[in-house]
Scaffold this active site. Structure first.
Site, PDB file in Angstrom:
ATOM      1  N   SER A 108     -84.125  15.139   4.050  1.00  0.00           N
ATOM      2  CA  SER A 108     -83.382  14.385   5.048  1.00  0.00           C
ATOM      3  C   SER A 108     -81.933  14.855   5.126  1.00  0.00           C
ATOM      4  CB  SER A 108     -83.411  12.891   4.702  1.00  0.00           C
ATOM      5  OG  SER A 108     -82.564  12.157   5.564  1.00  0.00           O
ATOM      6  N   TYR A 130     -81.205  14.115  12.525  1.00  0.00           N
ATOM      7  CA  TYR A 130     -81.142  13.118  13.582  1.00  0.00           C
ATOM      8  C   TYR A 130     -80.270  13.667  14.708  1.00  0.00           C
ATOM      9  CZ  TYR A 130     -83.008   9.714  10.246  1.00  0.00           C
ATOM     10  OH  TYR A 130     -83.800   9.054   9.354  1.00  0.00           O
ATOM     11  N   THR A 156     -86.114  13.792  13.850  1.00  0.00           N
ATOM     12  CA  THR A 156     -86.602  12.414  13.772  1.00  0.00           C
ATOM     13  C   THR A 156     -85.987  11.580  14.882  1.00  0.00           C
ATOM     14  OG1 THR A 156     -86.937  12.492  11.376  1.00  0.00           O
ATOM     15  CG2 THR A 156     -86.666  10.316  12.359  1.00  0.00           C
ATOM     16  N   LYS A 254     -90.689  14.188  15.001  1.00  0.00           N
ATOM     17  CA  LYS A 254     -91.248  13.077  14.225  1.00  0.00           C
ATOM     18  C   LYS A 254     -90.985  11.750  14.939  1.00  0.00           C
ATOM     19  CE  LYS A 254     -91.024  11.020   9.583  1.00  0.00           C
ATOM     20  NZ  LYS A 254     -90.588   9.671   9.964  1.00  0.00           N
ATOM     21  N   HIS A 278     -92.021   5.375  11.588  1.00  0.00           N
ATOM     22  CA  HIS A 278     -90.963   5.385  10.567  1.00  0.00           C
ATOM     23  C   HIS A 278     -91.287   4.429   9.424  1.00  0.00           C
ATOM     24  CE1 HIS A 278     -86.946   7.301  10.169  1.00  0.00           C
ATOM     25  NE2 HIS A 278     -86.778   6.396   9.243  1.00  0.00           N
ATOM     26  N   ASP A 309     -97.654  10.181   9.339  1.00  0.00           N
ATOM     27  CA  ASP A 309     -97.155   9.452   8.177  1.00  0.00           C
ATOM     28  C   ASP A 309     -97.219   7.964   8.446  1.00  0.00           C
ATOM     29  OD1 ASP A 309     -94.506   8.221   8.916  1.00  0.00           O
ATOM     30  OD2 ASP A 309     -93.951  10.289   9.295  1.00  0.00           O
ATOM     31  N   GLY A 311     -98.326   4.555   5.651  1.00  0.00           N
ATOM     32  CA  GLY A 311     -99.416   3.831   5.020  1.00  0.00           C
ATOM     33  C   GLY A 311    -100.307   4.632   4.112  1.00  0.00           C
ATOM     34  N   ARG A 333     -92.948   6.335   0.839  1.00  0.00           N
ATOM     35  CA  ARG A 333     -92.760   5.399  -0.281  1.00  0.00           C
ATOM     36  C   ARG A 333     -93.545   5.831  -1.526  1.00  0.00           C
ATOM     37  NH1 ARG A 333     -93.126   2.245   4.292  1.00  0.00           N
ATOM     38  NH2 ARG A 333     -91.383   0.796   4.681  1.00  0.00           N
TER      39      ARG A 333
END
Length: 391
Positions: A108, A130, A156, A254, A278, A309, A311, A333
């Protein structure tokens, strides 16, 4: 010494919750408003099923894929995430873990480690940006990424920074100084291992974002960089096409959830799309990303590479996503919990959980390779898919 190995991502999450300060853990959970999207990202995978075979499986399986110009050992990548006050080695530890397991990592622009340190330990680094600042400033970030050896770019656009969480948002300081350390001492003292990891470096957690400026320049704080992003008008599709033209390698957009946006992304010349909400941190009420995947795959899957992406917690989740049209999935995560639980080894552990789960699912489906998965391998209940945008 206690066994640090864990067999599922859920156990990594439980250990992370015990080992890092409450505010840091809440920042990892994140989500927005009532958490509907956050919950649906997980629930959607439980709705999908398999119809396993009992004989005829293959003893040896091939999980390798070629995506974004890279040969990966499995269809699982590391997604870019912002400032990681989880472990002092941060993105460098994550990149080392990804390299050790033969996969790519997203870094990032709001990350805590300079891109040069990350590309030094992993040649498959995709720099995420970004739309923040002027075109000239954005070009400078691209130039730095190119000079550092980034393999590609991730733009993103699915972060709206929705306000308010029913479970409360963590109090994130602008920087860690003596006053802040004294204020947060009661919370930190409950996480001795986390404190000790940082104490060994003789530095508090860095809340600065060095990749938002030129190499060697003083890094702004997260909130200083966030302020620039907030004051920058959102990009148009012409801006997206311009940015794509500034990079001569793999370029992922993304945050796509709608059919019409997917088609516009193709028209803008992107080489890949990540179907994403996100991680539930965008507008609450957006469906789970995997619900949108099959429809988008039917529309543009033969024109661009599709990733997903949101879950992903186990290898069988990744199998479902690949069967429904994704070339690979991206973890968020899950690997942060591994990092919090056991540093680089914890991230490697999470990637092993993903690989083992993916590999053990293939025989039951009668498949020898990840690349041979198809939609008929998954049981899709009526009403599962979501068609968003103009058809």
């Amino acid at each position: 010494m206690a066994n640090e190995w864990f067999e599922t991502v859920e156990i990594a999450r439980q250990r992370a919750q015990k080992r890092i300060p409450k505010s840091v853990y809440k920042a990892l959970i994140a989500g927005s408003e009532r958490g509907s999207t956050l919950d649906d990202n997980l629930a959607a995978y439980a709705e999908l099923g398999f119809a396993p075979h009992v004989a005829g499986g293959f003893a040896q399986r091939d999980l390798s894929v070629h995506v974004l110009g890279q040969d990966l050992s499995m269809p699982v990548m590391i997604s870019p995430t912002g400032v990681q006050a989880v472990h002092p080695d941060g993105e460098v530890a994550v990149a080392r873990a990804a390299a050790a397991r033969g996969t790519a990592v997203g870094l990032s622009s709001f990350g805590s480690k300079p891109i040069e340190e990350v590309t030094a330990v992993n040649s498959r680094v995709f720099f995420q940006i970004y739309w923040s600042g002027s075109r000239e400033v954005i070009q400078q970030r691209l130039h730095r990424a190119k000079e550092a050896g980034a393999a590609g770019i991730i733009l993103t656009l699915d972060w709206s920074f929705a306000y308010g969480r029913d479970w409360g948002s963590p109090q994130i300081p602008d920087r860690i100084d003596l006053k802040t350390m004294i204020k947060n001492f009661p919370e930190a003292v409950t996480s001795p291992r986390w404190v000790w990891n940082y104490a060994k470096t003789l530095r508090p957690p860095a809340l600065s974002v060095p990749n938002m400026v030129g190499k060697g320049e003083k890094a702004p704080t997260f909130f200083e960089a966030y302020g620039e992003w907030m004051q920058t008008p959102p990009p148009s599709w012409e801006d997206v096409a311009w940015l794509r033209s500034q990079w001569d390698g793999p370029f992922m957009l993304k945050g796509i959830m709608r059919l019409d946006d997917a088609r516009r992304a193709v028209d803008a010349g992107v080489s890949a799309i990540s179907i994403s909400n996100h991680g539930g941190n965008n507008i609450d009420g957006t469906p789970a990303s995997i619900r949108a995947l099959p429809v988008i795959a039917d529309a543009v899957g033969d024109q661009v590479e599709l990733l997903l992406d949101g879950g992903i917690r186990r290898g069988s989740d990744a199998v479902k996503a690949v069967a429904l049209g994704a070339k690979a999935v991206m973890l968020g995560r899950a690997y942060l919990w591994g990092l919090a639980a056991n540093g680089q080894a914890g991230v490697e552990n999470v990637l092993d959980v993903m690989r083992n789960g993916f590999d053990s699912t293939l025989p039951g489906l009668g498949k020898q390779a990840a690349s041979s998965l198809e939609r008929s391998d998954v049981l899709i209940p009526e009403g599962f898919m979501r068609v968003l945008g103009d058809t």
